[in-house]
Scaffold this motif. Structure first.
Motif, PDB file in Angstrom:
ATOM      1  N   THR A  92       0.836  -1.196   0.000  1.00 59.19           N
ATOM      2  CA  THR A  92       0.000   0.000   0.000  1.00 59.19           C
ATOM      3  C   THR A  92       0.872   1.247   0.000  1.00 59.19           C
ATOM      4  OG1 THR A  92      -0.070   0.163   2.401  1.00 59.19           O
ATOM      5  CG2 THR A  92      -1.782  -1.205   1.341  1.00 59.19           C
ATOM      6  N   ASN A  93       0.299   2.376  -0.378  1.00 62.15           N
ATOM      7  CA  ASN A  93       1.036   3.647  -0.356  1.00 62.15           C
ATOM      8  C   ASN A  93       1.553   3.967   1.037  1.00 62.15           C
ATOM      9  OD1 ASN A  93       0.468   3.936  -3.041  1.00 62.15           O
ATOM     10  ND2 ASN A  93      -1.086   5.500  -2.769  1.00 62.15           N
ATOM     11  N   GLY A  94       0.766   3.672   2.050  1.00 62.69           N
ATOM     12  CA  GLY A  94       1.166   3.960   3.424  1.00 62.69           C
ATOM     13  C   GLY A  94       2.385   3.170   3.874  1.00 62.69           C
ATOM     14  N   ALA A  95       2.678   2.082   3.193  1.00 58.55           N
ATOM     15  CA  ALA A  95       3.840   1.264   3.564  1.00 58.55           C
ATOM     16  C   ALA A  95       5.158   1.873   3.097  1.00 58.55           C
ATOM     17  CB  ALA A  95       3.693  -0.143   2.984  1.00 58.55           C
ATOM     18  N   PHE A  96       5.082   2.952   2.320  1.00 56.75           N
ATOM     19  CA  PHE A  96       6.311   3.564   1.805  1.00 56.75           C
ATOM     20  C   PHE A  96       7.103   4.257   2.916  1.00 56.75           C
ATOM     21  CE2 PHE A  96       8.576   7.291   0.181  1.00 56.75           C
ATOM     22  CZ  PHE A  96       9.406   6.705  -0.767  1.00 56.75           C
ATOM     23  N   TYR A  97       6.448   5.065   3.713  1.00 54.03           N
ATOM     24  CA  TYR A  97       7.147   5.965   4.645  1.00 54.03           C
ATOM     25  C   TYR A  97       7.862   5.290   5.819  1.00 54.03           C
ATOM     26  CZ  TYR A  97       5.486   9.566   1.655  1.00 54.03           C
ATOM     27  OH  TYR A  97       5.277  10.331   0.543  1.00 54.03           O
ATOM     28  N   PRO A  98       7.493   4.108   6.240  1.00 57.56           N
ATOM     29  CA  PRO A  98       8.343   3.442   7.243  1.00 57.56           C
ATOM     30  C   PRO A  98       9.721   3.044   6.686  1.00 57.56           C
ATOM     31  CG  PRO A  98       6.126   2.527   7.302  1.00 57.56           C
ATOM     32  CD  PRO A  98       6.200   3.433   6.096  1.00 57.56           C
ATOM     33  N   HIS A  99       9.841   3.032   5.343  1.00 56.96           N
ATOM     34  CA  HIS A  99      11.090   2.609   4.705  1.00 56.96           C
ATOM     35  C   HIS A  99      11.933   3.775   4.183  1.00 56.96           C
ATOM     36  CE1 HIS A  99       9.812  -1.559   4.852  1.00 56.96           C
ATOM     37  NE2 HIS A  99       8.637  -1.182   4.383  1.00 56.96           N
ATOM     38  N   PHE A 100      11.267   4.823   3.698  1.00 60.00           N
ATOM     39  CA  PHE A 100      11.962   5.948   3.060  1.00 60.00           C
ATOM     40  C   PHE A 100      11.304   7.254   3.477  1.00 60.00           C
ATOM     41  CE2 PHE A 100      12.065   2.264   0.267  1.00 60.00           C
ATOM     42  CZ  PHE A 100      13.424   2.085   0.093  1.00 60.00           C
ATOM     43  N   GLN A 101      12.123   8.288   3.633  1.00 60.49           N
ATOM     44  CA  GLN A 101      11.579   9.588   4.005  1.00 60.49           C
ATOM     45  C   GLN A 101      10.958  10.310   2.814  1.00 60.49           C
ATOM     46  OE1 GLN A 101      14.527  11.923   6.008  1.00 60.49           O
ATOM     47  NE2 GLN A 101      14.569  10.583   7.794  1.00 60.49           N
ATOM     48  N   SER A 102      11.487  10.033   1.610  1.00 63.42           N
ATOM     49  CA  SER A 102      11.025  10.760   0.429  1.00 63.42           C
ATOM     50  C   SER A 102      11.347   9.951  -0.824  1.00 63.42           C
ATOM     51  CB  SER A 102      11.729  12.116   0.345  1.00 63.42           C
ATOM     52  OG  SER A 102      13.121  11.917   0.115  1.00 63.42           O
ATOM     53  N   LYS A 103      10.805  10.411  -1.937  1.00 60.28           N
ATOM     54  CA  LYS A 103      11.125   9.787  -3.217  1.00 60.28           C
ATOM     55  C   LYS A 103      12.615   9.949  -3.516  1.00 60.28           C
ATOM     56  CE  LYS A 103       9.826   9.669  -8.106  1.00 60.28           C
ATOM     57  NZ  LYS A 103       8.983  10.265  -9.158  1.00 60.28           N
ATOM     58  N   ALA A 104      13.208  11.090  -3.139  1.00 64.99           N
ATOM     59  CA  ALA A 104      14.643  11.310  -3.365  1.00 64.99           C
ATOM     60  C   ALA A 104      15.473  10.249  -2.642  1.00 64.99           C
ATOM     61  CB  ALA A 104      15.051  12.708  -2.920  1.00 64.99           C
ATOM     62  N   ASP A 105      15.063   9.870  -1.427  1.00 67.31           N
ATOM     63  CA  ASP A 105      15.765   8.801  -0.705  1.00 67.31           C
ATOM     64  C   ASP A 105      15.645   7.479  -1.465  1.00 67.31           C
ATOM     65  OD1 ASP A 105      16.516  10.465   1.359  1.00 67.31           O
ATOM     66  OD2 ASP A 105      14.893   9.849   2.699  1.00 67.31           O
ATOM     67  N   LEU A 106      14.447   7.208  -1.971  1.00 70.49           N
ATOM     68  CA  LEU A 106      14.248   5.988  -2.738  1.00 70.49           C
ATOM     69  C   LEU A 106      15.088   5.998  -4.012  1.00 70.49           C
ATOM     70  CD1 LEU A 106      12.811   3.305  -3.303  1.00 70.49           C
ATOM     71  CD2 LEU A 106      10.922   4.637  -4.298  1.00 70.49           C
ATOM     72  N   VAL A 107      15.159   7.132  -4.678  1.00 69.18           N
ATOM     73  CA  VAL A 107      15.985   7.248  -5.886  1.00 69.18           C
ATOM     74  C   VAL A 107      17.433   6.908  -5.549  1.00 69.18           C
ATOM     75  CG1 VAL A 107      16.950   8.860  -7.590  1.00 69.18           C
ATOM     76  CG2 VAL A 107      14.491   8.885  -7.095  1.00 69.18           C
ATOM     77  N   ARG A 108      17.959   7.526  -4.499  1.00 72.53           N
ATOM     78  CA  ARG A 108      19.354   7.295  -4.101  1.00 72.53           C
ATOM     79  C   ARG A 108      19.610   5.826  -3.785  1.00 72.53           C
ATOM     80  NH1 ARG A 108      19.027  11.963  -1.767  1.00 72.53           N
ATOM     81  NH2 ARG A 108      18.336  11.161   0.221  1.00 72.53           N
ATOM     82  N   GLU A 109      18.752   5.254  -2.980  1.00 71.62           N
ATOM     83  CA  GLU A 109      18.995   3.877  -2.544  1.00 71.62           C
ATOM     84  C   GLU A 109      18.783   2.857  -3.657  1.00 71.62           C
ATOM     85  OE1 GLU A 109      18.048   2.618   1.326  1.00 71.62           O
ATOM     86  OE2 GLU A 109      17.849   4.669   2.070  1.00 71.62           O
TER      87      GLU A 109
END
Length: 195
Positions: A43-60
């Protein structure tokens, strides 16, 4: 409800895997978090426990993709040297599957528009790849890192051109020309051979 650590780690890995593929196939800007999370089966809500932002996801996710590329380069250099590395990079298989291929060839224009922290991170990973390739240059190479930069630039440019043109025959010619140009960069110059 709390989940065990292994499940959280698996979810994070799945998000990064899906994001890396989506970014490389569709681009960073065109890849929304909702579609990434849906493809990851979360779910969309499951994103934020893993990453602070889309930029963090891009980097990782970029880090993960570049580490896979570094491992593939190590294996190619160990088993077949520079010729095998060139053949693998400029292959029709790599051309036809950007979603699992080189993050640089798929994302450079977008990486240039990312925040400074992401560009710095990319720079560090690129230097690791360049130094890895430079270490495998012939011993008489005067500037192994400079040659490695030239090879990367040639390979990335050839792959991007091969993906952009219409027609397999022309695309295959571009791949072959890119490999020939990269091999030319590796050959010692006449003044280096005389030494």
């Amino acid at each position: 409800m709390r989940y065990e650590k292994g499940r959280k780690d698996a979810s994070r890995s799945r998000i990064m895997e899906v994001a890396a593929e989506r970014f490389r196939s569709d681009g960073i800007a065109a890849s929304g978090l909702a579609s990434i999370m849906k493809d990851a089966g979360l779910t969309n809500g499951a994103f934020y426990p893993h990453f602070q932002s889309k930029a963090d996801l891009v980097r990782e996710s970029m880090a993960s993709a570049l580490e896979v590329q570094a491992q593939q380069l190590r294996e190619a250099l160990a088993s077949g040297g520079l010729d095998l590395a060139l053949a693998m990079y400029l292959s029709p298989q790599h051309r036809d599957h950007p979603e699992t291929g080189c993050a640089s060839a798929a994302l450079l224009p977008e990486i240039a528009r990312e925040p400074s922290e992401t560009r710095q991170f990319y720079t560090e990973r690129l230097l690791t790849l360049v130094r890895q390739l430079a270490a495998d240059m012939p011993p008489q190479t005067r500037d192994p890192e400079g040659v490695a930069f030239g090879i990367f630039a040639t390979l990335i440019g050839a792959l991007e051109l091969a993906r952009a043109v219409e027609g397999t025959e022309l695309s295959d010619r571009i791949l072959a020309a890119g490999a020939d140009a990269a091999r030319t960069l590796i050959k010692p110059r006449p003044d280096e051979v005389a030494r």
